[in-house]
Design an enzyme around this catalytic site. Structure first.
Site, PDB file in Angstrom:
ATOM      1  N   HIS A   1       0.868  -1.004   0.137  1.00  0.00           N
ATOM      2  CA  HIS A   1      -0.012  -0.196   0.115  1.00  0.00           C
ATOM      3  C   HIS A   1       0.725   1.246   0.100  1.00  0.00           C
ATOM      4  O   HIS A   1       0.627   2.302   0.787  1.00  0.00           O
ATOM      5  CB  HIS A   1      -0.925  -0.033   1.254  1.00  0.00           C
ATOM      6  CG  HIS A   1      -0.189  -0.143   2.370  1.00  0.00           C
ATOM      7  ND1 HIS A   1      -0.881  -0.986   3.473  1.00  0.00           N
ATOM      8  CD2 HIS A   1       0.519   0.540   3.133  1.00  0.00           C
ATOM      9  CE1 HIS A   1      -0.089  -0.786   4.592  1.00  0.00           C
ATOM     10  NE2 HIS A   1       0.820   0.020   4.373  1.00  0.00           N
TER      11      HIS A   1
ATOM     12  N   HIS B   1      -0.982   4.994   9.522  1.00  0.00           N
ATOM     13  CA  HIS B   1       0.158   5.512   9.656  1.00  0.00           C
ATOM     14  C   HIS B   1       0.231   6.957  10.358  1.00  0.00           C
ATOM     15  O   HIS B   1       0.235   7.960   9.799  1.00  0.00           O
ATOM     16  CB  HIS B   1       0.790   5.640   8.382  1.00  0.00           C
ATOM     17  CG  HIS B   1       0.643   4.598   7.471  1.00  0.00           C
ATOM     18  ND1 HIS B   1      -0.353   4.034   6.892  1.00  0.00           N
ATOM     19  CD2 HIS B   1       1.894   3.610   7.156  1.00  0.00           C
ATOM     20  CE1 HIS B   1       0.076   2.741   6.272  1.00  0.00           C
ATOM     21  NE2 HIS B   1       1.354   2.578   6.451  1.00  0.00           N
TER      22      HIS B   1
ATOM     23  N   HIS C   1      10.800  -4.304   3.073  1.00  0.00           N
ATOM     24  CA  HIS C   1      11.219  -2.847   2.856  1.00  0.00           C
ATOM     25  C   HIS C   1      11.724  -2.504   4.473  1.00  0.00           C
ATOM     26  O   HIS C   1      11.129  -2.523   5.327  1.00  0.00           O
ATOM     27  CB  HIS C   1       9.875  -1.963   2.326  1.00  0.00           C
ATOM     28  CG  HIS C   1       8.773  -1.686   2.988  1.00  0.00           C
ATOM     29  ND1 HIS C   1       8.036  -2.739   3.615  1.00  0.00           N
ATOM     30  CD2 HIS C   1       8.212  -0.567   3.461  1.00  0.00           C
ATOM     31  CE1 HIS C   1       6.890  -2.129   3.942  1.00  0.00           C
ATOM     32  NE2 HIS C   1       6.978  -0.804   4.123  1.00  0.00           N
TER      33      HIS C   1
ATOM     34  N   GLU D   1       4.919  -5.233   8.170  1.00  0.00           N
ATOM     35  CA  GLU D   1       3.437  -5.109   7.727  1.00  0.00           C
ATOM     36  C   GLU D   1       2.763  -6.517   7.263  1.00  0.00           C
ATOM     37  O   GLU D   1       1.619  -6.585   7.144  1.00  0.00           O
ATOM     38  CB  GLU D   1       3.367  -3.900   6.850  1.00  0.00           C
ATOM     39  CG  GLU D   1       3.504  -2.702   7.325  1.00  0.00           C
ATOM     40  CD  GLU D   1       3.448  -1.503   6.254  1.00  0.00           C
ATOM     41  OE1 GLU D   1       3.281  -0.333   6.492  1.00  0.00           O
ATOM     42  OE2 GLU D   1       3.463  -1.876   4.939  1.00  0.00           O
TER      43      GLU D   1
HETATM   44 FE   LIG Z   1       2.262   1.006   5.753  1.00  0.00          FE
END
Ligand SMILES: [Fe+2]
Length: 280
Positions: free
Chosen positions: A12, A59, A193, A240
């Site tokens: 996302h 976030h 990531h 995530e």
């Molecule tokens: Fe995220």
């Protein structure tokens, strides 16, 4: 009765939303990414789900460090796109399904999952980017969306096993809902990531592929993987990926892999995308 028919997993990355909103989707950097969802757009347009349960993480848009719910279920009739610093994304307001959401809350809380019920929540790129990737830019989103926000930002996140079992509890809840609804569960975030520190930009393609294979074939084993392995192998934001175990837990044990797409780089991440259907 309601039924979960498929799951959609995808990254996302916020820059995807910015690229789409600013008309850059067919620029050379972004075209391979958006083209990777051509199949998926057609697949979901044909499938026509009534409801999407969208698992993502906030976030610091709806929640701050003042309140950090581990699992927050959106039970409101609608959810506005959040202002993440450049104004809200120019996407439709997300229409919820309060009746089904409240039914899920009741069922899973009585099954001893401590959900936070949220009756007002703006939704950020974690939720709107997957909708853009799957549906493009319609006037209205074509189905109801129930947001399920998971804390993977502030330690400690929920374990993979907890997420997998929550998915199973959601499946049980949905299957006990009396209306004939066809439901798809989205698991979002990842893949490997890391956004900061000396390992910023970390990509671990081999690990990502093993994660995808295990998610399809052996999710029960994958669910046992400890938090630290996500961080070590997939980077600090790779955690995530535990959210993909919620969508996987909501499916049957045996599933059919319909589509897989993997692309590097997407911003500074590895973008992963997987569609699974329950065996019919
Ligand atoms: Fe995220």
């Amino acid at each position: 009765m309601a039924k979960i028919i498929a799951s959609v997993n995808c990254s996302h990355v916020p820059a995807i939303g910015a690229a789409w909103d600013n008309g850059k989707a067919q620029q050379p950097y972004w075209a391979p990414i958006f083209n990777g969802f051509d199949f998926s757009k057609k697949w979901i347009a044909d499938l026509k789900p009534d409801v999407v349960i969208l698992v993502y993480n906030d976030h610091a848009s709806a929640f701050s460090l003042e309140i950090i719910p581990t699992f927050a279920l959106g039970c409101a009739p609608e959810f506005k796109p959040a202002d993440e610093g450049w104004g809200p994304r120019p996407v439709p307001v997300v229409k919820g399904h309060p009746e089904l959401a409240c039914h899920i809350a009741q069922s899973v809380i009585l099954d001893e999952f401590d959900l936070t019920i949220v009756n007002k929540m703006d939704v950020d790129h974690g939720l709107t980017v997957p909708l853009t990737l799957m549906f493009g830019q319609p006037q209205e989103w074509p189905c109801k969306v129930i947001p399920l926000a998971v804390n993977v930002v502030q330690f400690p996140p929920p374990t993979g096993n907890r997420c997998f079992n929550l998915g199973k509890a959601i499946k049980k809840a949905v299957e006990a809902y009396p209306e004939d609804l066809r439901v798809v569960v989205f698991g979002t975030g990842g893949m490997s990531h890391q956004l900061q520190g000396t390992r910023a930009g970390l990509i671990n393609r081999e690990w990502d592929m093993r994660f995808l294979d295990s998610l399809v074939k052996n999710p029960g084993e994958l669910a046992k993987m400890p938090f630290i392995e996500y961080v070590r192998e997939a980077g600090s934001e790779g955690i995530e990926l535990v959210m993909w175990l919620i969508s996987r837990g909501a499916l049957n044990e045996k599933v059919r892999e319909v589509y897989r797409f993997y692309h590097v780089p997407c911003s500074n991440t590895a973008l992963g995308h997987l569609i699974l259907e329950n065996e019919r």
